[in-house]
Each structure stands twice: as structure tokens, then as C-alpha cells.
Enzyme design. Structure first.
Site, PDB file in Angstrom:
ATOM      1  N   SER A  61       0.817  -1.201   0.000  1.00  0.00           N
ATOM      2  CA  SER A  61       0.000   0.000   0.000  1.00  0.00           C
ATOM      3  C   SER A  61       0.860   1.265   0.000  1.00  0.00           C
ATOM      4  O   SER A  61       1.729   1.445  -0.843  1.00  0.00           O
ATOM      5  CB  SER A  61      -0.964  -0.038   1.191  1.00  0.00           C
ATOM      6  OG  SER A  61      -1.915   1.010   1.101  1.00  0.00           O
TER       7      SER A  61
ATOM      8  N   HIS B 196      23.165  -3.176 -26.627  1.00  0.00           N
ATOM      9  CA  HIS B 196      23.087  -1.814 -26.101  1.00  0.00           C
ATOM     10  C   HIS B 196      23.288  -1.717 -24.594  1.00  0.00           C
ATOM     11  O   HIS B 196      23.373  -0.602 -24.054  1.00  0.00           O
ATOM     12  CB  HIS B 196      21.732  -1.195 -26.448  1.00  0.00           C
ATOM     13  CG  HIS B 196      21.477  -1.082 -27.912  1.00  0.00           C
ATOM     14  ND1 HIS B 196      20.867  -2.091 -28.639  1.00  0.00           N
ATOM     15  CD2 HIS B 196      21.758  -0.088 -28.803  1.00  0.00           C
ATOM     16  CE1 HIS B 196      20.755  -1.721 -29.891  1.00  0.00           C
ATOM     17  NE2 HIS B 196      21.304  -0.520 -30.043  1.00  0.00           N
TER      18      HIS B 196
ATOM     19  N   ASP C 118      -9.625  -4.656  -4.900  1.00  0.00           N
ATOM     20  CA  ASP C 118      -9.102  -3.584  -4.048  1.00  0.00           C
ATOM     21  C   ASP C 118     -10.119  -2.455  -3.923  1.00  0.00           C
ATOM     22  O   ASP C 118     -10.588  -1.908  -4.926  1.00  0.00           O
ATOM     23  CB  ASP C 118      -7.793  -3.046  -4.627  1.00  0.00           C
ATOM     24  CG  ASP C 118      -6.964  -2.342  -3.587  1.00  0.00           C
ATOM     25  OD1 ASP C 118      -7.507  -1.476  -2.882  1.00  0.00           O
ATOM     26  OD2 ASP C 118      -5.759  -2.644  -3.468  1.00  0.00           O
TER      27      ASP C 118
END
Length: 558
Positions: free
Chosen positions: A355, A507, A430
Site C-alpha cells: 500500500s 546496447h 481492491d
């Protein structure tokens, strides 16, 4: 007489922990009376039992403390009422001050009676002797003896100071007494000249924002810092702490941050066990009403990891108030403690947050880039949308300004500064970090955290086609729907991995990557979905449901 005075002003003793067989030995603390040597093991198995005088005096003082807390929070309304009734005149204030003085003298007498009750108790006298000896000489033996007691943490000696690492003393780039570095929020109005007249115009709004943040705002954002809530949770916190100490062999420590706040921590060491995960340390960052005693530390503990839990400033044994600067200062000293005192390398440290703990977790990831991994459970990208959700629309300007200036929890911005592995856990039911209703999974701010992270790391992949495919995948509310979307775009994981490996070999690993620049729309969709699935896992539960140990997994990395 000196011992009696120590008992009067000494801390409250809650519990004497059980001793393990290997630890039972005669006390070697200097000055410990031979008549109060360690009692038999049976007397160590229960909470500390105060004598009647101490018990009743403690009850009176605790009740007075609760009344004082209620009076403090209701004082603005009380002053307004008294002013309206005309009770704030000098003729009425003077008698009231006499009553208040008499009450204070009465409470001081009660505290003296409590001290006498403690003085007659051999267990408390032994405890206060050990405490005084530890303050005089912080030897390993004295600390071991003191660790057997659970008492008011304000009297616990400091175990680690933020300036203790030698590198901090020699470096000019570390934290100062003002605090560690935070990312500055962008100005609300771009292009506005910062003249003296504009500053004067903004002053009333700035004062209002300051007052809102330091009164209502901070307590709404961190309800765990409210004294009355902590008082109600005290029995549960004591039980949780006893479990960590007695069953998990946890070690409590007090850390002093650069702002002077003292941080309450608990460390469980699993390095001596056969499981390889015990060599890794999980630093747990709790939610806005979470405490390490009963918080998310249980998940990595059950999974077999070494764990370091800590309480926000103003929570339980930690001092201060939980503003972003204080939170970051606390997290900084916790990480320093893990590295320089506990002996973990940054590559062996995992940050796990639940949270609102995502703010300190992402700050640590940004500030300590060598940390192994970050796991964010039920976290969000930015506080402003969630604050606007619970406040009236007419307060939109005030809420935005207050958050940006005083409560700026910019998790996504900080997370994008981290180069290591990240795992986001989204709770499909949630009810806290959704901006509409729990059933609307697309309003979960964990989605925005994922999108901002992927758009920063893989901007070419997350172009129009990739972004659209990931949004469709995030709309899925079940594993079956996720698999259906995944198969619809025919995601070939081997191909995705080969593309990423080839780019990394050519890269290097530094983000952002330009992979996908010359890729077809179908390829970008596949790669975007593959990356989204690797960075975010769903957990079908509400916000406060404990995360099972089997769901605690290390983030994916190439």
C-alpha cells in the site's frame, strides 16, 4: 533512594520474554542484586504482573492520557465553544488554571505511588537495574539482557545512528540534518513568473495548505499515527512483538535518523539455515495503518527470508510524524542499518512494500540503485487521484496543492529512476486504491503504476498498439480472461525473450530501451503483453488481505 526515583520516572514494563534454554545463565549485568537473579523459566512465560499499587496507578495515568488525547484533538471546537459562551475571560480562566494545577499535582502523586509499587516488585527492580546498566555501558551482554524485556520504547538506548557509517562522515553528498533528497514536484502553473507580488498572492493558499496537511490531512493519510488508535491496538501489537521475539528469534533495535527521529525496527535473521532464501534480506514497508508487529512482515517470514521490519515515524515505538521527508529519512537509516550493521550487501536486499509503503520502497530503490529487487503489493502511482476521490469536488484545487506541497507520494516518478527488477501485485477486489468502485478494475491505480513504468523503460514498445493491448489485458478480471487476451495476440515468449536478449547484448541494460523502434505493430503488441505479464501479477483479494507466502515471488529479470 536513587532506585526509588528510577522506579518513579522509569518506563512502563509490558512483558518479560521467555528465555531459550541456551540463553539461561546467571545475570552478569554490573550492579544486579543477587537477590533478584534470573527467576525460573515459568515466571518468564507470562506478561509482567505489576503489584496492585502499580496496576491501579497505571490505570489512572493511562485514563488521564486518553482524556488528554481526546482534549487535544477536540481543542479547536472546545475553544470555539468557550469563546462563544464567554468563558475565556480572565476572571474565569484563572480559577480554571487553579483546577488544572491541582489535577497535575494529583497525577504527580499517582505517579509517585506507581513508583513505590514498582520499587516493591523484584522483577521491575531487576529490569530498571539492567536498563540503567545498558545506558552506562552498551556492551553486547547488557543489550542481550535488556532484549528480554518489552517496555516503553522511548527509554530504549539508540543502537544505530545515521552518521555511524564512515562513508557518511567522509562524503558531502549524503543526507544532512535537514533530511535526504526528494524529487521536487513540478509547479502547478508553468511559465508563471515567481515575483514578490505572486508570492504574496499565493501566501493565503500556502498557509491554508500547510494547516490542512498538518492537521486533518496527515491523520487521514496515516491513521496509524493517531494516538487513540495505537492505544486501542496496544494488546495486539504486544502479542505480535512477542511472537516475533519468542518464536522467530527477532531482535529489536532503535535507529536514529538524520532528522532526529527514532525508528523502531525488528530483525529476524535466517542466514544460518539451510534454505538459500535466508541469505536474502527483505526490508518491509508497511501501510498507512500497518505496524511491523502485525503487518506484511509475516509473508516473507513464512517464505523463509531474513526480514527487517520498521514502523513509520509516529507509529508505535517510532517518534516523529509521517510526512514524506521524515518517511524518506527513516527509510535511509533503515537501509544503512541493514548494510553497515547487519552485514547485508545491497545486491542481497529486497524491498517489499504494501500500500502506502510503496513511497519509501520506491525512494529506497531510487536512492540505492544496487538493491536486488522491488516488490510493490497493492500500491499506486500518485496520491493526488486517490485524495481527490475522498474529498469534495469543490476542494480540488486545495487538495492538489496540499498534496503536491506537503504530502507528495510520487511513487511512479521514483520507481522510474530504478533500473532493477520490479514486481507489482494488483488486488482484483481492491477497495482502497480504486478511484471508482472495487469492481471497476481499470480504476485501480496499480494499472497506472505499471503503465508509467513500462512507458519509461520501453517507450517504443509502449507506443499506440502496445499501450492499447496492455490496457485490454489490464481490463481482464480473471485468469481465464487474461489467458484469452494473451492467446488472441499469439504471444510467443521465446521470440520476445530473444528480442530482449539481443537488444541487451548490443546496447547494455540501462533503461530506457529503444527496442521496438523498427518493429511491426503485431510485434509491439506481443512484446508489450509479454512485459506486462512479467511485471504485474494479480491476486484475487481485497486491499487488506494478507498476501500468502506462495504469492511472494521474486521479480522477473533477463
Amino acid at each position: 533512594m536513587a532506585k526509588l526515583l528510577s522506579c518513579v520516572v522509569g518506563p512502563r514494563l509490558y512483558k518479560i520474554y521467555r528465555e531459550r534454554d541456551s540463553e539461561r545463565a546467571p545475570s552478569s549485568v554490573p550492579g544486579t542484586p543477587t537477590s533478584v537473579t534470573n527467576p525460573p523459566s515459568s515466571s518468564w512465560d507470562t506478561y509482567y504482573q505489576p503489584r496492585a499499587l502499580e496496576k491501579h496507578a497505571d490505570s489512572i495515568l493511562a485514563l488521564a492520557s486518553v482524556f488528554w488525547s481526546i482534549s487535544y484533538y477536540s481543542s479547536p471546537f472546545a475553544f470555539f465553544y468557550l469563546y462563544r459562551k464567554g468563558y475565556l475571560s480572565l476572571s474565569k480562566v484563572v480559577p480554571f488554571s487553579h483546577y488544572a494545577g491541582s489535577l497535575l499535582l494529583l497525577l504527580a502523586g499517582v505517579a509517585c505511588l506507581r513508583g513505590i509499587g514498582r520499587w516493591t516488585n523484584p522483577q521491575y527492580r531487576q529490569f530498571i537495574t539492567i536498563l540503567e546498566a545498558t545506558h552506562r555501558n552498551r556492551s553486547a551482554e547488557n543489550k542481550r539482557q535488556l532484549a528480554k524485556y518489552n517496555f516503553d520504547f522511548g527509554s530504549w538506548p539508540v543502537d544505530f545512528h545515521w552518521e555511524e557509517p564512515s562513508s557518511r562522515k567522509e562524503s558531502r553528498g549524503g543526507p544532512s540534518r535537514w533530511g535526504v533528497a526528494l524529487l521536487c514536484p513540478e509547479p502547478l502553473h508553468r511559465g508563471t513568473a515567481d515575483t514578490f507580488l505572486n508570492r504574496v498572492k499565493k501566501l493565503p493558499c500556502q498557509i491554508t495548505s500547510y494547516l490542512v496537511a498538518h492537521t486533518l490531512g496527515r491523520r487521514m493519510l496515516y491513521p496509524g499515527s493517531v494516538y487513540l488508535l495505537q492505544k486501542a491496538l496496544m494488546p495486539v501489537l504486544l502479542q505480535g512483538q512477542a511472537r516475533l521475539v519468542e518464536e522467530c528469534n527477532g531482535r529489536r533495535a532503535k535507529l536514529q535518523a538524520c532528522d532526529g527521529n527514532e525508528i523502531d525496527t525488528m530483525f529476524v535473521d535466517r542466514r544460518g539455515r539451510a534454505e538459500p532464501q535466508g541469505q536474502k534480506l527483505v526490508i518491509c514497508c508497511e501501510g498507512n495503518a500497518g505496524f511491523y508487529e502485525v503487518g506484511c512482515v509475516s509473508t516473507p517470514l513464512e517464505a523463509g527470508y531474513s526480514v527487517l521490519g520498521w514502523n513509520h515515524p509516529g507509529f508505535a515505538g517510532s517518534t516523529g510524524v509521517p510526512f514524506p521527508q521524515n518517511e524518506a529519512n527513516a527509510m535511509d537509516v533503515v537501509v544503512q542499518f541493514a548494510i553497515h550493521r547487519l552485514g547485508f550487501q545491497p545486491q542481497d536486499i529486497i524491498i517489499y512494500a504494501w500500500s502506502i509503503g510503496g513511497f519509501t520502497a520506491t525512494w529506497a530503490a531510487m536512492s540505492y540503485p544496487d538493491i536486488s529487487a522491488v516488490i510493490l503489493d497493492a500500491s499506486f502511482d500518485d496520491l493526488v487521484p486517490l485524495a481527490l476521490k475522498v474529498m469534495p469536488d469543490s476542494w480540488r484545487g486545495l487538495v492538489t496543492r496540499t498534496v503536491r506541497q506537503h504530502l507528495n507520494l510520487n511513487n511512479a516518478e521514483q520507481l522510474c529512476r530504478y533500473q532493477g527488477p520490479v514486481l507489482l501485485i494488483r488486488r482484483t477486489k481492491d477497495e482502497i486504491i480504486t478511484t471508482t468502485v472495487p469492481e471497476d478494475i481499470m480504476s485501480n491505480r496499480g494499472n497506472d503504476l505499471l503503465l508509467k513504468l513500462l512507458q519509461h523503460r520501453y517507450p517504443r514498445v509502449m507506443a499506440e498498439e502496445g499501450l492499447q493491448a496492455v490496457r485490454q489485458w489490464l481490463e481482464a478480471s480473471s485468469q481465464l480472461e487474461e489467458a484469452s487476451i494473451y492467446s488472441r495476440w499469439e504471444v510467443e515468449e521465446d521470440w520476445c525473450l530473444s528480442v530482449l536478449h539481443s537488444y541487451q547484448a548490443e546496447h547494455g541494460p540501462e533503461f530506457p530501451w529503444s527496442v521496438g523502434e523498427d518493429m511491426s505493430p503485431e510485434g509491439r503488441r506481443q512484446l508489450a503483453l509479454f512485459l506486462a505479464q512479467k511485471h504485474l501479477h494479480n491476486f484475487e483479494a481485497t486491499h487488506c488481505t494478507p498476501l500468502p507466502a506462495q504469492n511472494f515471488q521474486m521479480p522477473w529479470h533477463l
